[in-house]
Write an enzyme that holds these catalytic residues in place. Structure first.
Site, short mmCIF file in Angstrom:
data_model
loop_
_atom_site.label_atom_id
_atom_site.label_comp_id
_atom_site.label_asym_id
_atom_site.label_seq_id
_atom_site.Cartn_x
_atom_site.Cartn_y
_atom_site.Cartn_z
N SER A 149 4.10 10.88 3.86
CA SER A 149 2.71 10.54 4.21
C SER A 149 2.71 9.24 4.97
O SER A 149 3.65 8.43 4.85
CB SER A 149 1.88 10.36 2.93
OG SER A 149 0.66 9.68 3.21
N TYR A 162 1.25 7.34 -5.87
CA TYR A 162 1.42 8.31 -4.77
C TYR A 162 2.14 7.64 -3.61
O TYR A 162 3.11 8.19 -3.07
CB TYR A 162 0.06 8.81 -4.33
CG TYR A 162 0.06 9.73 -3.15
CD1 TYR A 162 -0.15 9.24 -1.85
CD2 TYR A 162 0.27 11.08 -3.32
CE1 TYR A 162 -0.15 10.09 -0.76
CE2 TYR A 162 0.27 11.94 -2.23
CZ TYR A 162 0.06 11.44 -0.96
OH TYR A 162 0.07 12.29 0.13
#
Ligand code: NAI
Ligand SMILES: C[C@H](O)[C@@H]1OC(=O)[C@H](O)[C@@H]1O
Length: 259
Positions: A149, A162
């Site tokens: 990401s 995350y």
């Protein structure tokens, strides 16, 4: 005739995609089928897997098998892969399955930590290990692609755990590419910015949140699923044979946006 156009097709290759039945994983799975790859699709829902297998086999002349399992249950997945490795040896692995619980750092819990860490990182390493061992035994070249990401390279407001997992996938990519380059295994990552999936659905319903995304994105929009499938096909194909250890940001320019 002089030619420098590499092949983007995946005919004769077998690709394993985790989290294959929804969102980015589904887009990559279908794009790989379009490119001619045989598929081993992994997700938790037997029904979703069966439906996707039927759809793909109706549309494309490729073999599809599935493994219904949580990606955290590595031994369950690898024991099933062992039963098919003669007929469906894995050439391409896409570590896609992932989840997020968006807690502020002051409030994050150990339970949230364990769930995010196990889902986003554990299978990525141990499925990569499984596939690399098998490629090495076969003396075959392979491609490993992990879906990281932009949150792995820049700070987001969507959760520290995350972000840690996404940064870790990039470092895992670099380390595995260093160790496995001599076996002809390319290891790369993709770092998406926002794409419309179940993971982001609630966030993208908020107009101000979408405006905040657009304000930080030079291309002034969120991505389209075919725009993440393209780089995934590229990294799986011979067109990227001299790329390894890289993290391709597929982000509309977001990560270069200083001020
Ligand atoms: N959608 C986005 O804007 C972005 C997504 N990503 C990453 O892309 C990957 C895919 O996410 P999306 O398609 O957006 O989400 P999604 O929620 O639509 O799909 C995730 C897939 O992973 C599967 N999955 C989740 N936990 C699992 C488990 N324990 N075992 C097996 N399968 C499991 C889900 O069933 C689903 O098929 C994730 O790694 C996510 O972090 C990264 C940046 C942005
Ligand atoms: C771009 C990020 O990865 C995005 O942020 C979130 O909250 C979602 O979890 C997406 O992954």
């Amino acid at each position: 005739m002089e030619s420098y156009l590499p092949s983007f097709d995946l005919k004769g290759k077998t690709a394993l995609i985790t989290g294959a039945t929804k969102g980015i994983g589904r887009a990559i799975t279908i794009a790989y089928a379009e490119a001619g790859a045989n598929l081993v699709i992994v997700s938790r829902s037997e029904e979703d897997l069966s439906n996707l297998k039927t759809q793909i086999q109706n549309d494309y002349q490729v073999k599809v098998v599935y493994v219904a399992s949580s990606v955290t249950d590595i031994s369950n997945i690898t024991s099933k892969l062992d039963m098919m490795k003669e007929t469906m040896p894995i050439d391409i692995l896409v570590n896609n399955a992932g989840m997020n619980i968006r807690s502020e750092a002051l409030n994050v819990t150990e339970e949230e930590w364990s769930q995010i860490i196990d889902t986003n990182m554990k299978s990525a390493l141990f499925l990569s290990q499984y596939v690399a061992r098998n490629l090495k035994e076969r003396g075959a070249k392979g491609k490993i692609i992990s879906i990281s990401s932009v949150g792995g390279v820049t700070a987001l407001r969507t959760g520290v755990v995350y972000a840690m997992t996404k940064a870790a996938l990039i470092q895992m990519t670099k380390t595995l590419s260093l160790e496995w380059g001599k076996y002809g295994i390319n290891v790369n990552a993709i770092g998406p910015w926002y794409f419309p999936t179940a993971l982001t659905e609630e966030l993208l319903k908020n107009e101000q949140y979408v405006q905040d995304i657009v304000d930080r994105t030079p291309l002034e929009r969120i991505g389209k699923l075919e725009e993440i499938a393209g780089p995934a096909v590229f990294l799986a194909s011979d067109a990227s044979n001299y790329m390894t250890g890289q993290a391709l940001m597929v982000d509309g320019g977001m990560t270069i946006y200083g001020f």
